[in-house]
Write an enzyme that holds these catalytic residues in place. Structure first.
Site, PDB file in Angstrom:
ATOM      1  N   ASP A  92      11.740   6.788 -14.943  1.00 35.81           N
ATOM      2  CA  ASP A  92      12.883   7.655 -15.050  1.00 35.81           C
ATOM      3  C   ASP A  92      13.778   6.980 -16.387  1.00 35.81           C
ATOM      4  O   ASP A  92      14.675   7.745 -17.081  1.00 35.81           O
ATOM      5  CB  ASP A  92      13.944   7.456 -13.858  1.00 35.81           C
ATOM      6  CG  ASP A  92      12.940   8.164 -12.696  1.00 35.81           C
ATOM      7  OD1 ASP A  92      12.875   9.379 -12.989  1.00 35.81           O
ATOM      8  OD2 ASP A  92      12.846   7.803 -11.798  1.00 35.81           O
ATOM      9  N   GLU A 111       4.011   3.619  -5.941  1.00 40.20           N
ATOM     10  CA  GLU A 111       3.748   3.332  -7.435  1.00 40.20           C
ATOM     11  C   GLU A 111       4.005   1.883  -7.792  1.00 40.20           C
ATOM     12  O   GLU A 111       3.037   1.519  -8.626  1.00 40.20           O
ATOM     13  CB  GLU A 111       4.833   4.055  -8.306  1.00 40.20           C
ATOM     14  CG  GLU A 111       4.703   5.560  -7.928  1.00 40.20           C
ATOM     15  CD  GLU A 111       5.792   6.314  -8.764  1.00 40.20           C
ATOM     16  OE1 GLU A 111       5.729   7.465  -9.394  1.00 40.20           O
ATOM     17  OE2 GLU A 111       6.729   5.882  -8.795  1.00 40.20           O
TER      18      GLU A 111
HETATM   19  C1  5RP Z   1       8.138   9.310  -9.311  1.00 40.35           C
HETATM   20  C2  5RP Z   1       8.436   8.565 -10.649  1.00 40.35           C
HETATM   21  C3  5RP Z   1       8.478   9.314 -11.733  1.00 40.35           C
HETATM   22  O1  5RP Z   1       7.495   8.639 -12.818  1.00 40.35           O
HETATM   23  C4  5RP Z   1       9.667   9.455 -12.447  1.00 40.35           C
HETATM   24  O2  5RP Z   1      10.683  10.115 -11.591  1.00 40.35           O
HETATM   25  C5  5RP Z   1       9.408  10.390 -13.899  1.00 40.35           C
HETATM   26  O3  5RP Z   1       9.323  11.567 -13.455  1.00 40.35           O
HETATM   27  P1  5RP Z   1       9.019  12.509 -14.837  1.00 40.35           P
HETATM   28  O4  5RP Z   1       7.889  12.341 -15.299  1.00 40.35           O
HETATM   29  O5  5RP Z   1       8.877  14.061 -13.923  1.00 40.35           O
HETATM   30  O6  5RP Z   1      10.143  12.786 -15.388  1.00 40.35           O
HETATM   31  O7  5RP Z   1       9.245   7.435 -10.486  1.00 40.35           O
HETATM   32  O8  5RP Z   1       8.564   8.730  -8.421  1.00 40.35           O
END
Ligand code: 5RP
Length: 260
Positions: A92, A111
């Site tokens: 994010d 993760e």
């Molecule tokens: C999920 C995460 C994702 O990696 C993060 O939210 C990024 O998401 P996106 O690739 O859809 O922008 O941490 O828990």
């Protein structure tokens, strides 16, 4: 059905496609969660199907596990595989030291466990995720449902003594009910606005009873692949201190504009 991808989606796809170069035959690969990681899973699925790539994928969510199976990747668990060659995941936010905020998709716990159990973590992102200081994106923390309101109060009180600009928090909802993680927990999103000392915030939050894990990934990411809509990528390797640029060729088989 064919659809046109937005420039942001193209950038995510480009990053994901370039990151497949970190995957070799026989590897055990941690598969992240989110829209960027979904591109990675689809690209790897194409390589399994078309090039005979043989890998074992360890997904970080049920969503990713479903997609990985759908595209033909052999799926296993961390308990079976125990250690991984590489994990590739989205983020994010990332800063200049490749510290991250993750958990926007609610999968931060698996993760973090999977990335930590890997020789290398490669993050894939578009440039919109880059920040000078972490914290504009609300920091997700996974908390136990039991006594969650008390945990929320404790978290907000603890933040008073930390170098952050905001202290409010909100229980993440899925329509009108609490969002439930794959581990059966809740997510609190902390609106910190700017985190002065991310390492300290991470350590202190994890001391609070009821907090399972937080979405700050400190010193976990080794490489970031930043994709751009025009097919160029920037690769930053924090261990070598290198920044390199590359171009990803889009070929017909990439099916860039089709819906998977
Ligand atoms: C999920 C995460 C994702 O990696 C993060 O939210 C990024 O998401 P996106 O690739 O859809 O922008 O941490 O828990």
């Amino acid at each position: 059905m064919t659809i046109e991808m937005s420039p942001a989606d193209q950038a995510k796809f480009i990053a994901a496609k370039r990151a497949t170069q970190y995957v070799e035959d026989g590897m055990r690969v941690g598969l992240g969660t989110g829209s960027t990681a979904a591109w990675l899973v689809r690209c790897l699925g194409e390589m399994v199907k078309n090039d005979g790539l043989q890998i074992t994928g360890v997904p970080t969510s049920t969503r990713t596990a479903d997609l990985a199976r759908e595209v033909g990747i052999r799926v296993s668990t961390l308990d079976e595989v125990k250690w991984l060659d590489v994990t590739i995941d989205g983020a994010d936010e990332y800063d200049a030291n490749l510290n991250l905020i993750k958990g926007g998709g609610g999968a931060l716990l698996q993760e973090k466990i999977v990335a930590t159990a890997s020789d290398q973590m490669v993050v894939i992102a578009d440039v919109s995720k880059q920040v000078e200081a972490l914290g504009a994106f609300p920091l997700p923390i996974e908390i136990i449902p039991f006594g969650w309101q008390t945990t929320k109060t404790l978290v907000e009180e603890t933040l008073i003594n930390l170098d952050v600009m905001g202290r409010s928090s909100a229980l993440r909802l899925d329509r009108d009910k609490p969002f439930i993680t794959d581990e059966g927990n809740y997510i609190l999103d902390l609106h910190l606005r700017r985190i002065g000392n991310a390492r300290q915030v991470s350590l202190v939050l994890n001391q609070i009873p009821g907090v399972v894990e937080n979405g700050l990934f400190i010193d976990i990411c080794d490489v970031i692949v930043i994709g751009h809509g025009d097919g160029t990528v920037e690769l930053r390797d924090i261990n070598n201190g290198t920044v390199t640029h590359d171009k990803v060729e889009i070929v017909d088989g990439d099916n860039l504009f089709s819906e998977f």
